[in-house]
Design a protein around this motif. Structure first.
Motif, PDB file in Angstrom:
ATOM      1  N   GLY A  19       0.839  -1.204   0.000  1.00 26.79           N
ATOM      2  CA  GLY A  19       0.000   0.000   0.000  1.00 26.79           C
ATOM      3  C   GLY A  19       0.868   1.246   0.000  1.00 26.79           C
ATOM      4  N   MET A  21       0.102   4.450   0.607  1.00 26.49           N
ATOM      5  CA  MET A  21      -0.469   5.607   1.305  1.00 26.49           C
ATOM      6  C   MET A  21       0.608   6.529   1.893  1.00 26.49           C
ATOM      7  N   ASP A  48      -1.391  -0.966  -4.108  1.00 30.50           N
ATOM      8  CA  ASP A  48      -2.659  -0.288  -3.837  1.00 30.50           C
ATOM      9  C   ASP A  48      -2.412   1.213  -3.697  1.00 30.50           C
ATOM     10  N   SER A 149     -14.467  -0.610  -1.182  1.00 27.77           N
ATOM     11  CA  SER A 149     -13.783  -0.568   0.115  1.00 27.77           C
ATOM     12  C   SER A 149     -14.679   0.103   1.147  1.00 27.77           C
ATOM     13  N   ASN A 150     -14.652  -0.434   2.352  1.00 29.35           N
ATOM     14  CA  ASN A 150     -15.341   0.176   3.506  1.00 29.35           C
ATOM     15  C   ASN A 150     -16.862   0.200   3.383  1.00 29.35           C
ATOM     16  N   GLN A 175     -12.047  -4.344  -0.175  1.00 34.02           N
ATOM     17  CA  GLN A 175     -10.924  -3.907   0.683  1.00 34.02           C
ATOM     18  C   GLN A 175     -11.465  -3.436   2.038  1.00 34.02           C
ATOM     19  N   ASN A 204      -4.532  -2.276   6.867  1.00 33.57           N
ATOM     20  CA  ASN A 204      -4.156  -2.238   8.310  1.00 33.57           C
ATOM     21  C   ASN A 204      -3.815  -3.630   8.877  1.00 33.57           C
ATOM     22  N   MET A 206      -1.172  -4.823  10.084  1.00 32.93           N
ATOM     23  CA  MET A 206      -0.361  -4.707  11.317  1.00 32.93           C
ATOM     24  C   MET A 206      -1.026  -3.756  12.302  1.00 32.93           C
ATOM     25  N   ALA A 208      -1.913  -0.825  11.692  1.00 29.57           N
ATOM     26  CA  ALA A 208      -1.241   0.459  11.457  1.00 29.57           C
ATOM     27  C   ALA A 208      -0.007   0.631  12.349  1.00 29.57           C
ATOM     28  N   LYS A 214       5.805  -2.225  19.111  1.00 25.51           N
ATOM     29  CA  LYS A 214       6.476  -0.988  19.547  1.00 25.51           C
ATOM     30  C   LYS A 214       5.608  -0.100  20.439  1.00 25.51           C
ATOM     31  N   ARG A 225       2.572   6.566  13.356  1.00 23.75           N
ATOM     32  CA  ARG A 225       1.252   7.038  12.917  1.00 23.75           C
ATOM     33  C   ARG A 225       0.226   7.138  14.048  1.00 23.75           C
ATOM     34  N   GLY A 279       1.846  -1.666   4.791  1.00 25.52           N
ATOM     35  CA  GLY A 279       2.459  -0.377   4.486  1.00 25.52           C
ATOM     36  C   GLY A 279       3.761  -0.194   5.242  1.00 25.52           C
ATOM     37  N   ARG A 281       6.807   3.279   6.140  1.00 27.21           N
ATOM     38  CA  ARG A 281       7.291   4.632   5.812  1.00 27.21           C
ATOM     39  C   ARG A 281       8.817   4.688   5.786  1.00 27.21           C
ATOM     40  N   GLN A 285      11.582  -0.953   7.698  1.00 25.62           N
ATOM     41  CA  GLN A 285      10.359  -1.598   8.216  1.00 25.62           C
ATOM     42  C   GLN A 285       9.916  -2.776   7.347  1.00 25.62           C
TER      43      GLN A 285
HETATM   44  N1  NAP Z   1      -9.304   1.500   1.970  1.00 25.47           N
HETATM   45  C1  NAP Z   1      -8.990   2.236   2.996  1.00 25.47           C
HETATM   46  O1  NAP Z   1      -9.807   2.963   3.562  1.00 25.47           O
HETATM   47  C2  NAP Z   1      -7.587   2.170   3.514  1.00 25.47           C
HETATM   48  C3  NAP Z   1      -7.267   2.702   4.776  1.00 25.47           C
HETATM   49  C4  NAP Z   1      -5.941   2.587   5.222  1.00 25.47           C
HETATM   50  C5  NAP Z   1      -4.990   1.974   4.427  1.00 25.47           C
HETATM   51  N2  NAP Z   1      -5.325   1.499   3.199  1.00 25.47           N
HETATM   52  C6  NAP Z   1      -4.321   0.856   2.314  1.00 25.47           C
HETATM   53  O2  NAP Z   1      -3.638  -0.148   3.048  1.00 25.47           O
HETATM   54  C7  NAP Z   1      -2.239   0.119   3.046  1.00 25.47           C
HETATM   55  C8  NAP Z   1      -1.653  -0.379   4.317  1.00 25.47           C
HETATM   56  O3  NAP Z   1      -2.278   0.253   5.426  1.00 25.47           O
HETATM   57  P1  NAP Z   1      -1.479   0.530   6.725  1.00 25.47           P
HETATM   58  O4  NAP Z   1      -0.211   1.228   6.362  1.00 25.47           O
HETATM   59  O5  NAP Z   1      -2.370   1.192   7.676  1.00 25.47           O
HETATM   60  O6  NAP Z   1      -1.170  -0.953   7.188  1.00 25.47           O
HETATM   61  P2  NAP Z   1      -0.242  -1.637   8.223  1.00 25.47           P
HETATM   62  O7  NAP Z   1       0.648  -2.516   7.432  1.00 25.47           O
HETATM   63  O8  NAP Z   1      -1.103  -2.215   9.275  1.00 25.47           O
HETATM   64  O9  NAP Z   1       0.622  -0.488   8.943  1.00 25.47           O
HETATM   65  C9  NAP Z   1       1.791   0.014   8.340  1.00 25.47           C
HETATM   66  C10 NAP Z   1       2.449   0.958   9.315  1.00 25.47           C
HETATM   67  O10 NAP Z   1       2.940   0.244  10.460  1.00 25.47           O
HETATM   68  C11 NAP Z   1       4.231   0.725  10.823  1.00 25.47           C
HETATM   69  N3  NAP Z   1       5.183  -0.367  10.543  1.00 25.47           N
HETATM   70  C12 NAP Z   1       5.284  -1.121   9.430  1.00 25.47           C
HETATM   71  N4  NAP Z   1       6.249  -2.037   9.533  1.00 25.47           N
HETATM   72  C13 NAP Z   1       6.772  -1.889  10.751  1.00 25.47           C
HETATM   73  C14 NAP Z   1       7.808  -2.574  11.432  1.00 25.47           C
HETATM   74  N5  NAP Z   1       8.479  -3.569  10.867  1.00 25.47           N
HETATM   75  N6  NAP Z   1       8.093  -2.171  12.699  1.00 25.47           N
HETATM   76  C15 NAP Z   1       7.420  -1.164  13.271  1.00 25.47           C
HETATM   77  N7  NAP Z   1       6.428  -0.469  12.655  1.00 25.47           N
HETATM   78  C16 NAP Z   1       6.110  -0.835  11.400  1.00 25.47           C
HETATM   79  C17 NAP Z   1       4.492   1.937   9.933  1.00 25.47           C
HETATM   80  O11 NAP Z   1       3.925   3.086  10.537  1.00 25.47           O
HETATM   81  P3  NAP Z   1       4.682   4.001  11.615  1.00 25.47           P
HETATM   82  O12 NAP Z   1       6.151   3.880  11.341  1.00 25.47           O
HETATM   83  O13 NAP Z   1       4.124   5.340  11.382  1.00 25.47           O
HETATM   84  O14 NAP Z   1       4.309   3.409  12.944  1.00 25.47           O
HETATM   85  C18 NAP Z   1       3.679   1.610   8.691  1.00 25.47           C
HETATM   86  O15 NAP Z   1       3.354   2.747   7.923  1.00 25.47           O
HETATM   87  C19 NAP Z   1      -2.140   1.629   2.810  1.00 25.47           C
HETATM   88  O16 NAP Z   1      -0.901   2.024   2.267  1.00 25.47           O
HETATM   89  C20 NAP Z   1      -3.262   1.819   1.808  1.00 25.47           C
HETATM   90  O17 NAP Z   1      -2.839   1.404   0.531  1.00 25.47           O
HETATM   91  C21 NAP Z   1      -6.602   1.574   2.749  1.00 25.47           C
END
Ligand code: NAP
Length: 322
Positions: A19, A21, A48, A149-150, A175, A204, A206, A208, A214, A225, A279, A281, A285
């Motif tokens: 993703g 985002m 995505d 989605s949603n 999604q 999401n 993980m 988020a 952590k 985040r 996702g 940043r 990660q």
């Molecule tokens: N349809 C929708 O409404 C919707 C909503 C949200 C997301 N999405 C899509 O889903 C994708 C993924 O969402 P998400 O980023 O929320 O999912 P996620 O994979 O649950 O969370 C990713 C976040 O967790 C933290 N992270 C990731 N790997 C890590 C690691 N190894 N150790 C520690 N922290 C780690 C980072 O944030 P920090 O470093 O900031 O903690 C990273 O940005 C988005 O990019 C987007 O494409 C869609």
């Protein structure tokens, strides 16, 4: 790579979707390029995106990065969120769906999207209007498959009925939000997707970041985040989530596994899931969640992890008969 087929479409994707985002938001252009290369090198062919991510910059950056290899990739984008103050530059009207799609294609520098998501439900527009607009985009080759989605399961089921009756292209991909802390999708969305052979790419996975180990009651990681983003802080504010995250982290450590990998692998192990969307940043990660690409979770471990958070009640509330 154990490629997954999206529903009944025949389209094959890597078992994880990346993703974007964070592109243009918490990951600048250089970091986004490093992240893109690392996930491509790991074999991911599925990305995505959405028009609203970083106000369109995420699509711009992804468009630059994928230029020259677009046809090897499965790319999504989304429509619904406001892109400006213009009252018509939002929502699921035919006008906005067509216009937003044209703009996404320009930013992504491509002439088609593989899957195009309606990002949220729009109570002001009849579902039929949005479905007909998507069907026209399919006929014009601007998108290959409509997706959603949603939305609640009843809204998706209502849309499926309209698509079938009017012979419109149906939603082939859903999604929802889904992880060990947010299990609402188990009640209706996931069983419906299995029954109707619709792909599911949950976001999401993980939590988020909440399930990466952590966060704890004393520690709120700086810049992360859930610390800095008020909407995410609210989404994951329930005290029971920290308790579950703590138990989950302990479980992962006992097994000698990284929580970030295990969180993604648990979502991926549900039979209705095509590919979790994860996702990042920072490039550092990526190592842990990428290990979930080839991780095969045992049924025993799946059940043990599921027991760490409350299972949502069945849709008919008769779990005592199970
Ligand atoms: N349809 C929708 O409404 C919707 C909503 C949200 C997301 N999405 C899509 O889903 C994708 C993924 O969402 P998400 O980023 O929320 O999912 P996620 O994979 O649950 O969370 C990713 C976040 O967790 C933290 N992270 C990731 N790997 C890590 C690691 N190894 N150790 C520690 N922290 C780690 C980072 O944030 P920090 O470093 O900031 O903690 C990273 O940005 C988005 O990019 C987007 O494409 C869609």
């Amino acid at each position: 790579m154990n490629y997954q087929q999206i529903g009944r479409t025949g389209v094959k994707v890597s078992p994880l979707c990346f993703g974007t985002m964070t592109f243009g938001d918490s990951a600048d252009e250089n970091t986004s390029a490093e992240i893109y290369q690392k996930v491509r090198d790991a074999g991911i062919n599925f990305f995505d995106c959405a028009n609203v991510y970083a106000g369109g910059q995420s699509e711009e950056i992804l468009g630059n990065l994928m230029y020259g290899e677009r046809d090897k990739l499965i790319i999504t984008s989304k429509v619904h969120g406001a892109m400006s103050n213009d009252i018509n530059d939002r929502g699921l009207s035919r006008r906005n769906i067509v216009k937003a799609c044209e703009q996404s294609l320009k930013r992504l520098k491509t002439d088609y999207l593989d899957f195009y998501f309606l990002h949220q439900f729009d109570p002001e527009v009849p579902i039929e209007e949005s479905l007909k607009a998507l069907d026209d985009l399919v006929r014009h080759g601007m998108i290959l498959y409509p997706a959603v989605s949603n939305w609640a399961a009843w809204q998706i089921a209502k849309a499926a009925g309209i698509s079938a009756k009017q012979e419109l292209a149906r939603f082939e991909l859903i999604q929802p939000m889904y992880n060990l802390l947010k299990r609402q999708a188990e009640v209706e969305i996931l069983p419906m997707a299995l029954s109707e052979e619709i792909g599911v790419v949950p976001y999401n996975p993980m939590g988020a970041g909440m399930l990466t180990g952590k966060y704890n009651s004393k520690n709120k990681p700086k810049d992360a985040r859930i610390t800095v983003n008020a909407m995410y802080a609210k989404r994951y504010s329930d005290a029971s989530y920290l308790t579950t995250a703590k138990a989950f982290t302990k479980y992962a450590k006992e097994k000698g596994l990284e929580p970030a990998m295990l969180a993604v692998a648990w979502v991926k192990a549900h039979p209705a899931i095509t590919a979790p969307i994860f996702g990042a940043r920072k490039v550092e990660q990526l190592a842990a969640p990428l290990k979930a690409l080839n991780y095969k979770m045992s049924q025993k471990m799946y059940t043990e992890i599921a027991a760490l958070s409350p299972q949502p009640p069945l849709a008919n509330d008769r779990s005592e008969e199970r």
